[in-house]
Design an enzyme around this catalytic site. Structure first.
Site, PDB file in Angstrom:
ATOM      1  N   ASP A  80       0.819  -1.210   0.000  1.00  0.00           N
ATOM      2  CA  ASP A  80       0.000   0.000   0.000  1.00  0.00           C
ATOM      3  C   ASP A  80       0.853   1.260   0.000  1.00  0.00           C
ATOM      4  OD1 ASP A  80      -2.291  -1.555   0.050  1.00  0.00           O
ATOM      5  OD2 ASP A  80      -2.449  -1.515   2.225  1.00  0.00           O
ATOM      6  N   ARG A 102      -0.674   0.886  16.532  1.00  0.00           N
ATOM      7  CA  ARG A 102      -1.021   2.044  15.714  1.00  0.00           C
ATOM      8  C   ARG A 102      -0.913   3.376  16.465  1.00  0.00           C
ATOM      9  NH1 ARG A 102       0.614  -0.901  12.204  1.00  0.00           N
ATOM     10  NH2 ARG A 102      -0.786  -1.916  10.711  1.00  0.00           N
ATOM     11  N   ASP A 129      -7.617   0.101  10.903  1.00  0.00           N
ATOM     12  CA  ASP A 129      -6.441   0.931  11.109  1.00  0.00           C
ATOM     13  C   ASP A 129      -6.660   2.384  10.716  1.00  0.00           C
ATOM     14  OD1 ASP A 129      -4.863  -0.930  12.306  1.00  0.00           O
ATOM     15  OD2 ASP A 129      -3.769  -1.508  10.500  1.00  0.00           O
ATOM     16  N   SER A 168      -2.087 -10.380   3.209  1.00  0.00           N
ATOM     17  CA  SER A 168      -1.956  -9.089   3.883  1.00  0.00           C
ATOM     18  C   SER A 168      -1.439  -9.376   5.285  1.00  0.00           C
ATOM     19  CB  SER A 168      -3.318  -8.383   3.943  1.00  0.00           C
ATOM     20  OG  SER A 168      -3.211  -7.180   4.664  1.00  0.00           O
TER      21      SER A 168
END
Length: 408
Positions: free
Chosen positions: A18, A98, A127, A179
């Site tokens: 990404d 995160r 996320d 992923s």
């Protein structure tokens, strides 16, 4: 958002699929803006190799690689473990990584005078919420760019095509395109065959598991491990004092070798859908297990039960990206109070994916063998229980008498 006013963007950069294609995409779609890549090191190890060089070659003006490992463990992981917080069995490996990353990104964006922060989170995932809520906490007026909510790319296959067209180097291919999210606490796997809930994870396939082995491939001999805690914080393993971070890394080795910490779960995402993931959390699983084991002798009944109830709320806050909120801070204050006497040692036996209790000791233990014994004792008068039961059961007795009277 007026794109013409976006001159400098700080990108949350992992070097994965990404964020690798986002750099050229930003320059194409935001007037050739300056892109500053920021990668937070939370223990993803080899994923950081060559990251700065790759970011620059792809079009970034500079790349920060920030070592956040100690802060990640001490300020996020350990408080969550002390809270006993699990989200539907999930040990929150991505969730609590995160906020520490996003906090540092916001700080760098302010320092660099950036016009916007960009992240590579999809519009389907959790996320995006975790990153953006943290950014709002530290840079409330900062503009946020989320390419997955703008571009025409619809799948990871199209992302790979874009990368190939723009000469962006990738470490994945179309056949191994799981992923993944990796840090020192865990590794997650999503996508491909795992999207069918009827497919068994390929635990025995070479290369699928990265932090350990399948329980079927674990040794036939058990491994014992001892952990010391002080006020709920791990301070030593097998008698050797070390930091919580180093304890987790050591437990990862021991747990991984014994097939510990595999979780296959269909979880309820914040954005409304169910999603299946396979998680490897070998050291984390041992740490949660050992901490809970010690609490069984150190916490009184009412405190333990209330803590168990609040741990669900704590887990939801972490999962939903609400780390920097008054409620999470208040719950952590409560947890810290409960941990004042959670000091002692536990021994765990690891065997083919199983964790078996093998002993627990504490100077603050509320467990009394003298009181609990089925043998003869001089401290517990069993006749006292009759009066207790009469009073405890009085409401039930009165209700039954009233019911009987009204049935006549």
């Amino acid at each position: 958002m007026d794109k013409t006013k976006i001159k400098k963007v700080v990108l949350a950069y992992s070097g994965g699929l990404d964020t690798s294609i986002i750099i050229p995409w930003l320059k194409e779609n935001y007037n050739n803006c300056e892109v500053i890549a920021v990668s937070g090191n939370v223990g993803q190890a080899d994923e950081l190799e060559g990251l700065e060089e790759k970011a620059i070659k792809t079009g970034a003006s500079k790349c920060y690689i920030e070592d956040l490992t100690e802060e990640f463990v001490d300020d996020y992981v350990i408080p969550t473990v002390k809270a006993g917080a699990l989200y539907e069995e999930y040990m929150l490996g991505t969730s609590f990584a995160r906020p520490v990353i996003a906090k540092r990104i916001a700080e760098i964006a302010i320092k660099e005078g950036a016009d916007a922060i960009c992240h590579g989170c999809t519009g389907k995932g959790n996320d995006q919420v975790r990153f953006e809520l943290t950014i709002k906490a530290f840079a409330p007026d900062m503009k946020i760019i989320a390419p997955w909510r703008e571009w025409t790319i619809k799948s990871r296959e199209e992302e790979i095509e874009y990368a190939e067209a723009h000469n962006v180097p990738l470490k994945i291919n179309r056949e191994t395109n799981y992923s993944k999210d990796k840090n020192l606490w865990h590794l997650s796997h999503e996508g491909l065959d795992l999207e069918d809930a009827g497919n068994e994870p390929l635990y025995e396939k070479e290369g699928f598991l990265e932090m350990g082995v399948s329980p079927l491939q674990a040794p036939d001999k058990p491994t014992y491990v001892e952990l010391d805690f002080v006020k709920g914080i791990p301070v030593a393993i097998d008698g050797v004092k070390m930091s919580a971070k180093d304890i987790i890394l050591k437990l990862n080795q021991l747990g991984g070798a014994n097939g510990i910490g595999l979780l296959d779960i269909v979880e309820n995402r914040l954005v409304g859908m169910k999603c299946r993931g396979v998680y490897e959390t070998p050291g984390g699983a041992i740490l949660y297990f050992a901490h809970n084991y010690l609490e069984t002798i150190c916490l009184d009944k009412m405190t333990m039960h209330e803590k168990q109830k609040l741990s669900i709320t704590f887990a939801e806050l972490v999962y939903n990206g609400q780390w920097f909120t008054p409620l999470r801070e208040a719950l952590s204050a409560f947890v810290d109070k409960t941990q004042e006497n959670v000091t002692g040692k536990v021994r765990i036996k690891l065997y083919k994916g199983n964790m078996i209790k093998a002993g627990v000791w504490s100077d603050y233990s509320l467990y009394s063998e003298e009181i609990a014994t089925f043998g003869e004792d001089n401290v517990y008068n069993q006749a006292d229980s009759a009066g207790f039961i009469n009073l405890f059961g009085l409401p039930i007795k009165v209700q039954a008498q009233v019911n009987a009277k009204n049935k006549k």
